[in-house]
Write a protein that holds these residues in place. Sequence first.
Motif, PDB file in Angstrom:
ATOM      1  N   LEU A  61       0.821  -1.124   0.012  1.00  0.00           N
ATOM      2  CA  LEU A  61      -0.037  -0.229  -0.001  1.00  0.00           C
ATOM      3  C   LEU A  61       0.939   1.245  -0.064  1.00  0.00           C
ATOM      4  O   LEU A  61       0.566   2.245  -0.846  1.00  0.00           O
ATOM      5  CB  LEU A  61      -0.767  -0.057   1.255  1.00  0.00           C
ATOM      6  N   THR A  62       2.038   1.173   0.820  1.00  0.00           N
ATOM      7  CA  THR A  62       3.013   2.503   0.712  1.00  0.00           C
ATOM      8  C   THR A  62       3.435   2.632  -0.712  1.00  0.00           C
ATOM      9  O   THR A  62       3.553   3.696  -1.031  1.00  0.00           O
ATOM     10  CB  THR A  62       3.804   2.167   1.767  1.00  0.00           C
ATOM     11  N   ALA A  63       3.896   1.451  -1.270  1.00  0.00           N
ATOM     12  CA  ALA A  63       4.578   1.713  -2.683  1.00  0.00           C
ATOM     13  C   ALA A  63       3.572   2.160  -3.667  1.00  0.00           C
ATOM     14  O   ALA A  63       3.851   2.991  -4.432  1.00  0.00           O
ATOM     15  CB  ALA A  63       5.080   0.330  -3.022  1.00  0.00           C
ATOM     16  N   LEU A  64       2.338   1.653  -3.467  1.00  0.00           N
ATOM     17  CA  LEU A  64       1.221   1.870  -4.381  1.00  0.00           C
ATOM     18  C   LEU A  64       1.015   3.452  -4.322  1.00  0.00           C
ATOM     19  O   LEU A  64       0.708   4.267  -5.336  1.00  0.00           O
ATOM     20  CB  LEU A  64      -0.017   1.199  -4.089  1.00  0.00           C
ATOM     21  N   GLY A  65       0.836   3.868  -3.064  1.00  0.00           N
ATOM     22  CA  GLY A  65       0.521   5.208  -2.699  1.00  0.00           C
ATOM     23  C   GLY A  65       1.594   6.228  -3.249  1.00  0.00           C
ATOM     24  O   GLY A  65       1.301   7.284  -3.957  1.00  0.00           O
ATOM     25  N   TYR A  66       2.826   5.941  -2.941  1.00  0.00           N
ATOM     26  CA  TYR A  66       3.957   6.804  -3.438  1.00  0.00           C
ATOM     27  C   TYR A  66       3.998   6.707  -4.674  1.00  0.00           C
ATOM     28  O   TYR A  66       4.433   7.539  -5.501  1.00  0.00           O
ATOM     29  CB  TYR A  66       5.274   6.395  -2.722  1.00  0.00           C
ATOM     30  N   HIS A  67       3.797   5.637  -5.625  1.00  0.00           N
ATOM     31  CA  HIS A  67       4.096   5.520  -6.977  1.00  0.00           C
ATOM     32  C   HIS A  67       2.886   6.305  -7.582  1.00  0.00           C
ATOM     33  O   HIS A  67       3.306   6.728  -8.701  1.00  0.00           O
ATOM     34  CB  HIS A  67       3.792   3.918  -7.278  1.00  0.00           C
ATOM     35  N   ILE A  68       1.665   6.469  -7.031  1.00  0.00           N
ATOM     36  CA  ILE A  68       0.674   7.302  -7.600  1.00  0.00           C
ATOM     37  C   ILE A  68       0.988   8.712  -7.522  1.00  0.00           C
ATOM     38  O   ILE A  68       0.909   9.572  -8.568  1.00  0.00           O
ATOM     39  CB  ILE A  68      -0.668   6.794  -6.944  1.00  0.00           C
ATOM     40  N   ILE A  69       1.439   8.912  -6.275  1.00  0.00           N
ATOM     41  CA  ILE A  69       1.823  10.433  -6.051  1.00  0.00           C
ATOM     42  C   ILE A  69       2.923  10.798  -7.094  1.00  0.00           C
ATOM     43  O   ILE A  69       2.760  11.870  -7.730  1.00  0.00           O
ATOM     44  CB  ILE A  69       2.168  10.725  -4.436  1.00  0.00           C
ATOM     45  N   ALA A  70       4.062  10.220  -7.068  1.00  0.00           N
ATOM     46  CA  ALA A  70       5.161  10.651  -7.889  1.00  0.00           C
ATOM     47  C   ALA A  70       4.667  10.558  -9.282  1.00  0.00           C
ATOM     48  O   ALA A  70       5.199  11.274 -10.123  1.00  0.00           O
ATOM     49  CB  ALA A  70       6.256   9.619  -7.543  1.00  0.00           C
ATOM     50  N   GLY A  71       3.868   9.577  -9.803  1.00  0.00           N
ATOM     51  CA  GLY A  71       3.489   9.482 -11.060  1.00  0.00           C
ATOM     52  C   GLY A  71       2.882  10.390 -11.544  1.00  0.00           C
ATOM     53  O   GLY A  71       2.968  11.048 -12.699  1.00  0.00           O
ATOM     54  N   VAL A  72       1.982  11.123 -10.749  1.00  0.00           N
ATOM     55  CA  VAL A  72       0.943  12.341 -11.064  1.00  0.00           C
ATOM     56  C   VAL A  72       2.072  13.692 -11.106  1.00  0.00           C
ATOM     57  O   VAL A  72       1.813  14.177 -12.049  1.00  0.00           O
ATOM     58  CB  VAL A  72      -0.053  12.630  -9.949  1.00  0.00           C
ATOM     59  N   ARG A  73       2.898  13.617 -10.358  1.00  0.00           N
ATOM     60  CA  ARG A  73       4.116  14.613 -10.357  1.00  0.00           C
ATOM     61  C   ARG A  73       4.875  14.498 -11.923  1.00  0.00           C
ATOM     62  O   ARG A  73       5.007  15.612 -12.244  1.00  0.00           O
ATOM     63  CB  ARG A  73       5.045  14.403  -9.175  1.00  0.00           C
ATOM     64  N   HIS A  74       5.032  13.477 -12.104  1.00  0.00           N
ATOM     65  CA  HIS A  74       5.911  13.185 -13.426  1.00  0.00           C
ATOM     66  C   HIS A  74       4.734  13.622 -14.690  1.00  0.00           C
ATOM     67  O   HIS A  74       5.325  14.071 -15.566  1.00  0.00           O
ATOM     68  CB  HIS A  74       6.395  11.808 -13.531  1.00  0.00           C
ATOM     69  N   LEU A  75       3.694  13.354 -14.586  1.00  0.00           N
ATOM     70  CA  LEU A  75       2.696  13.673 -15.601  1.00  0.00           C
ATOM     71  C   LEU A  75       2.431  15.160 -15.766  1.00  0.00           C
ATOM     72  O   LEU A  75       2.313  15.607 -16.826  1.00  0.00           O
ATOM     73  CB  LEU A  75       1.260  12.727 -15.330  1.00  0.00           C
ATOM     74  N   ILE A  76       2.204  15.566 -14.535  1.00  0.00           N
ATOM     75  CA  ILE A  76       2.402  17.169 -14.459  1.00  0.00           C
ATOM     76  C   ILE A  76       3.671  17.930 -15.181  1.00  0.00           C
ATOM     77  O   ILE A  76       3.396  18.829 -16.058  1.00  0.00           O
ATOM     78  CB  ILE A  76       2.074  17.747 -13.267  1.00  0.00           C
ATOM     79  N   MET A  77       4.661  17.210 -14.910  1.00  0.00           N
ATOM     80  CA  MET A  77       5.766  17.744 -15.540  1.00  0.00           C
ATOM     81  C   MET A  77       5.853  17.410 -16.956  1.00  0.00           C
ATOM     82  O   MET A  77       6.331  18.163 -17.771  1.00  0.00           O
ATOM     83  CB  MET A  77       7.127  17.237 -14.846  1.00  0.00           C
ATOM     84  N   ASP A  78       5.337  16.447 -17.356  1.00  0.00           N
ATOM     85  CA  ASP A  78       5.343  16.037 -18.710  1.00  0.00           C
ATOM     86  C   ASP A  78       4.322  17.036 -19.578  1.00  0.00           C
ATOM     87  O   ASP A  78       4.601  17.201 -20.915  1.00  0.00           O
ATOM     88  CB  ASP A  78       4.700  14.500 -18.875  1.00  0.00           C
ATOM     89  N   LEU A  79       3.258  17.625 -18.886  1.00  0.00           N
ATOM     90  CA  LEU A  79       2.558  18.619 -19.463  1.00  0.00           C
ATOM     91  C   LEU A  79       3.210  20.181 -19.610  1.00  0.00           C
ATOM     92  O   LEU A  79       2.762  21.039 -20.168  1.00  0.00           O
ATOM     93  CB  LEU A  79       1.319  18.765 -18.804  1.00  0.00           C
ATOM     94  N   GLY A  80       4.420  20.118 -18.968  1.00  0.00           N
ATOM     95  CA  GLY A  80       5.226  21.230 -19.329  1.00  0.00           C
ATOM     96  C   GLY A  80       5.049  22.417 -17.986  1.00  0.00           C
ATOM     97  O   GLY A  80       5.489  23.463 -17.787  1.00  0.00           O
ATOM     98  N   PHE A  81       4.352  21.810 -16.880  1.00  0.00           N
ATOM     99  CA  PHE A  81       4.437  22.522 -15.531  1.00  0.00           C
ATOM    100  C   PHE A  81       5.451  22.099 -14.682  1.00  0.00           C
ATOM    101  O   PHE A  81       5.647  21.025 -14.558  1.00  0.00           O
ATOM    102  CB  PHE A  81       2.907  22.481 -14.758  1.00  0.00           C
ATOM    103  N   GLY A  82       6.132  23.150 -14.038  1.00  0.00           N
ATOM    104  CA  GLY A  82       6.911  22.725 -12.908  1.00  0.00           C
ATOM    105  C   GLY A  82       8.098  22.152 -13.318  1.00  0.00           C
ATOM    106  O   GLY A  82       8.734  21.276 -12.873  1.00  0.00           O
ATOM    107  N   VAL A  83       8.624  22.585 -14.450  1.00  0.00           N
ATOM    108  CA  VAL A  83       9.942  21.901 -15.139  1.00  0.00           C
ATOM    109  C   VAL A  83      11.183  22.627 -14.787  1.00  0.00           C
ATOM    110  O   VAL A  83      12.137  22.293 -15.118  1.00  0.00           O
ATOM    111  CB  VAL A  83       9.792  21.854 -16.714  1.00  0.00           C
ATOM    112  N   THR A  84      10.991  23.794 -14.200  1.00  0.00           N
ATOM    113  CA  THR A  84      12.526  24.680 -13.633  1.00  0.00           C
ATOM    114  C   THR A  84      12.666  23.813 -12.564  1.00  0.00           C
ATOM    115  O   THR A  84      12.215  23.095 -12.105  1.00  0.00           O
ATOM    116  CB  THR A  84      11.844  26.127 -13.122  1.00  0.00           C
TER     117      THR A  84
END
Length: 124
Positions: free
Chosen positions: A74-97
């Motif tokens: 559950l811990t790995a799943l939760g963190y993977h989702i949180i970090a995955g959303v972070r990566h997806l947002i960065m792939d959209l061009g937000f927060g890349v600095t």
Amino acid sequence: MKKQRPVNLELSTISLPPAATASILHRVSGVIMLVLIGFMVWLLATSLSGPEGFAEAKSVMAHPVARFVIWGFLTALGYHIIAGVRHLIMDLGFGVTKGTGQLTGRLSIVLGVVWAIVAGVWLW
């Protein structure tokens, strides 16, 4: 051609930035989920096989090692989702600095720790 650059062989002196740590932990959480998915599928299949299987799954869940394994999943799943959303947002061009990347890296690690605590309280 000889390159004159310093070589640091003392790995304990290297400190990774929060963005790199968050990215590495994202990969580690994916590996943890891959390793534990077999146990989770077995537990689900056993619990759905009938009343006897449900009783067996319930008795397995009563064991502290099994609870720890499920908490780890559950811990790995939760963190993977949180970090995955972070990566997806960065792939959209937000927060890349660089500054925003470090901030979101810290935020994802903190949210992962909070999620681990919440999952532990809920499970135990």
